[in-house]
Design an enzyme around this catalytic site. Structure first.
Site, PDB file in Angstrom:
ATOM      1  N   HIS A 157       1.261  -1.209  -0.212  1.00 52.51           N
ATOM      2  CA  HIS A 157      -0.310  -0.350  -0.018  1.00 52.51           C
ATOM      3  C   HIS A 157       0.652   1.671  -0.056  1.00 52.51           C
ATOM      4  O   HIS A 157       2.360   1.165   1.104  1.00 52.51           O
ATOM      5  CB  HIS A 157      -0.802   0.044   1.472  1.00 52.51           C
ATOM      6  CG  HIS A 157      -1.719   0.907   1.505  1.00 52.51           C
ATOM      7  ND1 HIS A 157      -1.547   2.178   1.425  1.00 52.51           N
ATOM      8  CD2 HIS A 157      -2.942   0.957   1.148  1.00 52.51           C
ATOM      9  CE1 HIS A 157      -2.597   3.507   1.857  1.00 52.51           C
ATOM     10  NE2 HIS A 157      -3.975   2.052   1.519  1.00 52.51           N
ATOM     11  N   ASP A 176       3.000  -4.428   7.484  1.00 47.88           N
ATOM     12  CA  ASP A 176       1.717  -3.445   7.892  1.00 47.88           C
ATOM     13  C   ASP A 176       0.860  -3.777   8.260  1.00 47.88           C
ATOM     14  O   ASP A 176       0.258  -5.104   7.124  1.00 47.88           O
ATOM     15  CB  ASP A 176       2.015  -2.417   6.196  1.00 47.88           C
ATOM     16  CG  ASP A 176       0.470  -1.991   6.103  1.00 47.88           C
ATOM     17  OD1 ASP A 176      -0.054  -2.688   6.395  1.00 47.88           O
ATOM     18  OD2 ASP A 176       0.495  -2.007   4.586  1.00 47.88           O
ATOM     19  N   GLN A 231      -4.244  -5.058   6.961  1.00 48.75           N
ATOM     20  CA  GLN A 231      -5.218  -5.270   6.540  1.00 48.75           C
ATOM     21  C   GLN A 231      -5.528  -7.193   7.001  1.00 48.75           C
ATOM     22  O   GLN A 231      -6.009  -8.143   6.983  1.00 48.75           O
ATOM     23  CB  GLN A 231      -4.886  -6.272   5.326  1.00 48.75           C
ATOM     24  CG  GLN A 231      -5.049  -4.348   4.025  1.00 48.75           C
ATOM     25  CD  GLN A 231      -6.850  -4.200   4.324  1.00 48.75           C
ATOM     26  OE1 GLN A 231      -8.146  -5.389   4.666  1.00 48.75           O
ATOM     27  NE2 GLN A 231      -7.377  -2.997   3.629  1.00 48.75           N
ATOM     28  N   LYS A 269     -11.272  -0.350  10.311  1.00 40.94           N
ATOM     29  CA  LYS A 269     -10.503  -1.932   9.362  1.00 40.94           C
ATOM     30  C   LYS A 269     -10.678  -2.851  10.217  1.00 40.94           C
ATOM     31  O   LYS A 269     -10.804  -3.434   9.757  1.00 40.94           O
ATOM     32  CB  LYS A 269      -9.390  -1.837   8.684  1.00 40.94           C
ATOM     33  CG  LYS A 269      -8.310  -0.799   8.427  1.00 40.94           C
ATOM     34  CD  LYS A 269      -8.429  -0.694   6.828  1.00 40.94           C
ATOM     35  CE  LYS A 269      -7.377  -0.254   6.111  1.00 40.94           C
ATOM     36  NZ  LYS A 269      -7.902   0.789   4.559  1.00 40.94           N
ATOM     37  N   CYS A 321      -4.718   2.665  -3.201  1.00 43.64           N
ATOM     38  CA  CYS A 321      -3.353   2.944  -2.641  1.00 43.64           C
ATOM     39  C   CYS A 321      -2.846   1.743  -3.174  1.00 43.64           C
ATOM     40  O   CYS A 321      -1.890   2.207  -2.241  1.00 43.64           O
ATOM     41  CB  CYS A 321      -4.074   3.175  -1.118  1.00 43.64           C
ATOM     42  SG  CYS A 321      -5.002   4.713  -1.071  1.00 43.64           S
TER      43      CYS A 321
HETATM   44  N1  PLP Z   1      -1.930  -0.365   4.882  1.00 47.29           N
HETATM   45  C1  PLP Z   1      -2.763  -1.230   3.363  1.00 47.29           C
HETATM   46  C2  PLP Z   1      -2.461  -2.791   2.942  1.00 47.29           C
HETATM   47  C3  PLP Z   1      -4.104  -0.605   3.609  1.00 47.29           C
HETATM   48  O1  PLP Z   1      -4.803  -1.298   3.216  1.00 47.29           O
HETATM   49  C4  PLP Z   1      -3.932   0.399   4.414  1.00 47.29           C
HETATM   50  C5  PLP Z   1      -5.725   1.182   4.120  1.00 47.29           C
HETATM   51  O2  PLP Z   1      -6.653   0.418   3.092  1.00 47.29           O
HETATM   52  C6  PLP Z   1      -2.555   1.302   4.923  1.00 47.29           C
HETATM   53  C7  PLP Z   1      -1.616   0.429   5.087  1.00 47.29           C
HETATM   54  C8  PLP Z   1      -3.260   2.640   5.149  1.00 47.29           C
HETATM   55  O3  PLP Z   1      -4.153   2.649   6.577  1.00 47.29           O
HETATM   56  P1  PLP Z   1      -4.827   3.802   7.545  1.00 47.29           P
HETATM   57  O4  PLP Z   1      -5.795   4.482   6.165  1.00 47.29           O
HETATM   58  O5  PLP Z   1      -6.000   3.181   8.115  1.00 47.29           O
HETATM   59  O6  PLP Z   1      -3.610   4.472   7.649  1.00 47.29           O
END
Ligand code: PLP
Length: 419
Positions: free
Chosen positions: A136, A213, A216, A239, A377
Site C-alpha cells: 500500500h 503493515d 488488512q 479496518k 492506493c
Molecule cells: N496498509 C494497507 C495494506 C491498507 O490497506 C491501508 C488502508 O487501506 C493502509 C495501510 C493505511 O491505513 P490507514 O489509512 O488506516 O492509515
C-alpha cells in the site's frame, strides 16, 4: 464454552451465526437505491458493531475529560479507560508490555513514526530498506521520504502473476546493507497473505529489523506479534470494526526505548526548560498531545467484540465465502481476477472486459451493492498487472452468500449494458 453466535458442528469447525451477528451492525439494515444494502467495501473501512458505537457514546456522555493530567474524578475515569484500552490491545496482540503499544491515528501514522523516528536515527548512505511490489502507498512513501532524507536506498522485492512475493528474489535482495524489511501482512489490492513469519526470520538472519503493515490482517486473522517475531506491527482501528482516527504501533520495547521521539508536545515530556527537555517513558514518549481517547476506547470495544466472535471461526467462515465469491465471479464472461495467490484473505479484485472499474462500481451501487473501484492506493500493483484500476469486493464475517449473489446479478447487468 463457545460464544453464543458460534455453533460448533460435529466436524469441529466452528460456524458463525451470521444472521445473528448482523443484528449487531446497525448500518447494515438499510436500503440503498431502493435495494437492501450489500456492503462489500470492508477493506476500505469496516462497519461498527453497536458495542463500539455505545462505548464511544458512553465515554462522551459520562466520562469525557482529558487524560493523564487531571486529578479530578472524570479525568481519572478517562485515564483508566484509555489505559485499559492499551492493555486490551496488548493482550490481543500478545505484546509483552503496554509500553510496546503506541496509539497512533492509524497504520499510516504508525509507519511514518517508525520511518522518521527510527529511520532518521539509524539509516544513512549505503543502507537499504526492503519492501515488496504489493505494498500500500502508506508502506512505500514513508520509506521513500526517509531514504531521500538519509541517503539510504529503497529496494523492492518483485511479485509473480498470482500476486505473491517471489521469495527467492526477496531473499536475494537481503544483504548486509539491509537495515529494515517492511512488508504488508495482507495485500489490500490482491488479498495475498504474505508469509510474514518467514520474511521476519529472513530479515533477522541478515541482522535487519522487520516491520509488518497489519492493516488488512487484523480483521481476518489472529495476530501474535511475539510468535511472529515482528519488531514493529502497525494496525488501523477502522479496518477491524473500530473507529477511524485510531490505530496502534506495536514496537519491541528495547527498540522503542532507543528511538528518539518523533513529534514533540504535551504528554511526551517529563520536564521542559529552555536548557533542554526530558522525555517521558514509554509509551508516552511517542504520544504527543491529547490523544484520541474515545477512539482508543472504541477500538478496545472492537477488540473485545472480535475476540467474542472468535478469530478462528471468522477465518473459517471467510475462507468459505471467498471460495464461493471467486467461483461465482468466475461464471461471468470476460471477468479476470487480479490476485490469485494460494494463500488469500477475503478480497476479490477483478476487471471486466470492456467495462471500466468505476462504471462497474456505479452500476452495482444502483443495486445497493458497495464495492470499491480504483487503484486501491497500490499503484505499483496496478502497473504490474497492466490495469489502471480494479473493482474490489472485500468481505467481512457479516457478509453472506446471498449478498455475493446480489453482486453477481448486478455485474451481469453491467455486462449487458456495456456488452
Ligand atoms: N496498509 C494497507 C495494506 C491498507 O490497506 C491501508 C488502508 O487501506 C493502509 C495501510 C493505511 O491505513 P490507514 O489509512 O488506516 O492509515
Amino acid at each position: 464454552m463457545s460464544a453464543p453466535h458460534v455453533q460448533t458442528p460435529a466436524n469441529g469447525t466452528p460456524a458463525l451465526d451470521v444472521a445473528r451477528l448482523r443484528e449487531d451492525f446497525p448500518v447494515l439494515h438499510q436500503q440503498v437505491n431502493g435495494k437492501p444494502l450489500v456492503y462489500l467495501d470492508n477493506a476500505a473501512t469496516a462497519q461498527k458493531p453497536a458495542a463500539v458505537i455505545e462505548a464511544i457514546s458512553r465515554y462522551y456522555r459520562e466520562d469525557n475529560s482529558n487524560v493523564h493530567r487531571g486529578v479530578h474524578t472524570l479525568s481519572e475515569r478517562a485515564t483508566a479507560a484509555y489505559e485499559g484500552a492499551r492493555e486490551t490491545l496488548r493482550e490481543f496482540l500478545n505484546a509483552a508490555s503496554t509500553k510496546e503499544i503506541i496509539f497512533t491515528r492509524g497504520t499510516t501514522e504508525a509507519i511514518n513514526l517508525v520511518a522518521q523516528a527510527w529511520g532518521r536515527a539509524n539509516l544513512g548512505p549505503g543502507d537499504e530498506v526492503l519492501i515488496t511490489h504489493m505494498e500500500h502507498h502508506s508502506n512505500i512513501v514513508p520509506w521513500q521520504l526517509v531514504c531521500e532524507q538519509t541517503g539510504a536506498t529503497l529496494r523492492v522485492a518483485p511479485i509473480n502473476a498470482r500476486g505473491e512475493v517471489e521469495m527467492d528474489e526477496f531473499e536475494r535482495l537481503l544483504g548486509e546493507r539491509t537495515k529494515l524489511v517492511a512488508v504488508g501482512h495482507v495485500s489490500n489490492a490482491l488479498g495475498t497473505i504474505n508469509p510474514v513469519a518467514r520474511m521476519i526470520e529472513l530479515a533477522h538472519a541478515h541482522d535487519a529489523l522487520a516491520l509488518v503493515d497489519g492493516a488488512q490482517a487484523m480483521p481476518h486473522m489472529a495476530v501474535d506479534v511475539r510468535a511472529l517475531g515482528a519488531d514493529f506491527y502497525a494496525l488501523s482501528g477502522h479496518k477491524m470494526f473500530g473507529p477511524t482516527g485510531i490505530g496502534v504501533l506495536y514496537g519491541c520495547e528495547a527498540l522503542l526505548a532507543a528511538m528518539p521521539p518523533w513529534q514533540g508536545g504535551g504528554d511526551m515530556i517529563k520536564a521542559v526548560s529552555f536548557d533542554g527537555t526530558v522525555y517521558s517513558d514509554l509509551p508516552y514518549k511517542f504520544e504527543a498531545g491529547t490523544p484520541h481517547i474515545a477512539g482508543a476506547i472504541g477500538l478496545a470495544a472492537a477488540v473485545d467484540y472480535l475476540a467474542g466472535v472468535g478469530r478462528e471461526a471468522i477465518a473459517a467462515y471467510e475462507a468459505d465465502l471467498l471460495a464461493y465469491t471467486e467461483a461465482r465471479l468466475g461464471e461471468i464472461e470476460g471477468l479476470r481476477l487480479i490476485g490469485t495467490a494460494e494463500n488469500k484473505a477475503a478480497v476479490a479484485s477483478f476487471v471486466l472486459d470492456g467495462v471500466h472499474a468505476h462504471d462497474l462500481g456505479t452500476i452495482v451501487d444502483h443495486h445497493g451493492v458497495a464495492i470499491r473501484a480504483g487503484h486501491h492506493c497500490a499503484m505499483p500493483v496496478m502497473e504490474f498487472f497492466g490495469v489502471a484500476a480494479t473493482a474490489r469486493a472485500s468481505l467481512a464475517f457479516y457478509n453472506t452468500r446471498e449478498e455475493i449473489d446480489a453482486l453477481v446479478a448486478a455485474l451481469h447487468e453491467a455486462r449487458e449494458i456495456f456488452g
